[in-house]
Design a protein around this motif. Structure first.
Motif, PDB file in Angstrom:
ATOM      1  N   SER A  28       0.838  -1.193   0.000  1.00  0.00           N
ATOM      2  CA  SER A  28       0.000   0.000   0.000  1.00  0.00           C
ATOM      3  C   SER A  28       0.876   1.247   0.000  1.00  0.00           C
ATOM      4  N   LEU A 180     -11.473   3.197   5.621  1.00  0.00           N
ATOM      5  CA  LEU A 180     -10.223   2.460   5.538  1.00  0.00           C
ATOM      6  C   LEU A 180      -9.343   2.883   4.381  1.00  0.00           C
ATOM      7  N   SER A 181      -9.898   3.479   3.334  1.00  0.00           N
ATOM      8  CA  SER A 181      -9.070   3.919   2.228  1.00  0.00           C
ATOM      9  C   SER A 181      -8.313   5.184   2.552  1.00  0.00           C
ATOM     10  N   ASN A 236      -2.094  -5.762   5.872  1.00  0.00           N
ATOM     11  CA  ASN A 236      -2.619  -5.081   4.690  1.00  0.00           C
ATOM     12  C   ASN A 236      -3.171  -3.725   5.120  1.00  0.00           C
ATOM     13  N   SER A 238      -4.467  -1.511   3.308  1.00  0.00           N
ATOM     14  CA  SER A 238      -5.552  -1.055   2.450  1.00  0.00           C
ATOM     15  C   SER A 238      -6.870  -1.757   2.753  1.00  0.00           C
ATOM     16  N   GLU A 239      -6.873  -2.608   3.747  1.00  0.00           N
ATOM     17  CA  GLU A 239      -8.100  -3.290   4.160  1.00  0.00           C
ATOM     18  C   GLU A 239      -8.302  -3.109   5.658  1.00  0.00           C
ATOM     19  N   ASN A 240      -9.524  -3.357   6.099  1.00  0.00           N
ATOM     20  CA  ASN A 240      -9.825  -3.227   7.512  1.00  0.00           C
ATOM     21  C   ASN A 240     -10.916  -4.205   7.899  1.00  0.00           C
ATOM     22  N   GLN A 241     -10.737  -4.858   9.041  1.00  0.00           N
ATOM     23  CA  GLN A 241     -11.753  -5.793   9.510  1.00  0.00           C
ATOM     24  C   GLN A 241     -13.063  -5.054   9.756  1.00  0.00           C
ATOM     25  N   GLU A 242     -14.146  -5.594   9.210  1.00  0.00           N
ATOM     26  CA  GLU A 242     -15.453  -4.955   9.329  1.00  0.00           C
ATOM     27  C   GLU A 242     -15.863  -4.821  10.784  1.00  0.00           C
ATOM     28  N   ASP A 256      -6.760  -7.000  12.371  1.00  0.00           N
ATOM     29  CA  ASP A 256      -5.763  -6.107  11.787  1.00  0.00           C
ATOM     30  C   ASP A 256      -4.551  -5.942  12.691  1.00  0.00           C
TER      31      ASP A 256
END
Length: 292
Positions: A28, A180-181, A236, A238-242, A256
Motif C-alpha cells: 500500500s 479504511l481507504s 494489509n 488497504s483493508e480493515n476488519q469490518e 488487523d
C-alpha cells in the motif's frame, strides 16, 4: 553517563513525514501521520546476562522517572498533529562495566499508565498519546494515510514544544471501516483494564507491553533501529476488519492487529487474554527493533 541512540527506518530507507512508502502485505502506498513511542525500564546487560538499570536523566521534557519518549515525527508533511521537536535517544547513568546487550520495555509501566495526564509531567502530558476512552497511554502511535500513485513523492520503501502540545484528536480511534481507504492507525496500549467511574484501573487483562532484548549492543558504537517495514510486513494497510476501528487499536478481537503484535513479540487473540492480569512485560521474539 550513556546515551542510547535510536534510528527510524522504513525497509532500509530513512523515515520522513513528507515522504511516501509502499508498506505492508499489499504494498500500500502511504504517507506517515505520526511515529512516536514510549520506552521504559531501560537496562544494559553484561556478558553474564545481568540487567543493570539505566538511571534516566530527569530532563523535564523527554524523560520522567524510568520512562522516555522517542519521537521521530517533526510536524512536517502529514504529521501536523505532532511536535516540531524530535527525540531519538535515551540518556542515563549506569555503573562502569563491560556491557554487551540492551533491554527495554515498549510501553509505560502500570504505575504510571493510569495517572491523570492533565497533571502529569512531560512527556506524559501529551494528549495525543493518551486514550480518553481507555484511561491509559498509547505506548506507540504510528499512523498513516493512504495516498494515490499520482501524489507519491520520490521515496518508496518496503518492497513545538513537547510540554505544551495538545493534539487530542480521536478520529483514528473511532473511525469505522468505511474510512479504511483514508487511514491506517496503530495505537498500542493496554486494553481490558478493570476500573469503575471513580478509580483508575487495578489491572489490565491485555497489558500489551513488549520487552525488547537486543544482544551484541555497545552503547558507544551501536544504535537501535526501529523498522516500520518489519512491523507491517504481514499487515494489509488497504483493508480493515469490518466493524472495527481503522487500523489496530490493540484489541485482541481485531484481526488487523495480528501481524503487528506478532512482530512486536506480543501475544494476540486468545493467547493475549490468557496472559496474567498484572502489568508484567511479555518476552517473546520480535522483529521490529534491531542493532546496527
Amino acid at each position: 553517563m550513556v546515551t542510547i541512540q535510536f534510528e527510524s527506518s522504513v525497509g532500509g530507507e530513512p523515515f520522513a513525514c513528507g515522504d511516501t512508502y509502499r508498506l505492508g502485505s499489499a504494498d500500500s502506498l502511504v504517507t506517515p501521520l505520526d511515529f512516536r513511542f514510549y520506552v521504559s525500564e531501560v537496562a544494559l546487560m553484561d556478558a553474564e546476562g545481568n540487567a543493570v538499570p539505566l538511571v534516566l536523566e530527569q530532563d523535564g521534557l523527554w524523560q520522567h522517572q524510568n520512562v522516555a519518549l522517542i519521537d521521530f515525527e517533526d510536524k512536517t508533511g502529514g504529521c501536523v498533529n505532532g511536535t516540531s521537536q524530535t527525540r531519538a535517544q535515551v540518556v542515563g547513568a549506569v555503573p562502569p562495566g563491560d556491557y554487551t546487550g540492551l533491554k527495554f520495555t515498549l510501553g509505560v509501566p502500570f504505575a504510571l499508565n493510569h495517572i491523570d495526564s492533565t497533571l502529569a509531567p512531560s512527556p506524559l502530558n501529551l494528549t495525543s498519546m493518551w486514550w480518553n476512552w481507555n484511561f491509559g497511554y498509547k505506548f506507540a502511535r504510528i499512523d498513516f494515510e493512504n495516498v494515490s500513485d499520482a501524489a507519491a513523492s520520490k521515496h518508496t520503501a518496503g518492497s513545538a514544544d513537547n510540554s505544551s502540545v495538545d493534539t487530542g484528536s480521536t478520529e483514528a480511534d473511532s473511525a469505522s471501516g468505511s474510512d479504511l481507504s483514508q487511514a491506517f492507525a496503530i495505537h498500542l496500549g493496554s486494553v481490558g483494564c478493570q476500573m469503575d467511574s471513580a478509580q483508575p484501573p487495578v489491572s489490565c487483562s491485555v497489558p500489551n507491553r513488549a520487552e525488547i532484548v537486543l544482544t551484541d549492543f555497545d552503547p558507544l558504537q551501536n544504535v537501535v533501529v526501529t523498522d516500520l517495514a518489519a512491523l507491517l510486513a504481514e499487515t494489509n494497510l488497504s483493508e480493515n476488519q469490518e466493524g472495527t476501528a481503522v487500523g489496530c487499536m490493540s484489541s485482541p478481537e481485531d484481526g488487523d492487529c495480528s501481524g503487528i503484535m506478532q512482530n512486536l513479540g506480543l501475544p494476540f487473540g486468545d493467547r493475549a487474554t490468557s496472559e496474567p492480569t498484572v502489568a508484567e512485560p511479555t518476552v517473546t521474539e520480535q522483529t521490529v527493533f534491531s542493532v546496527q
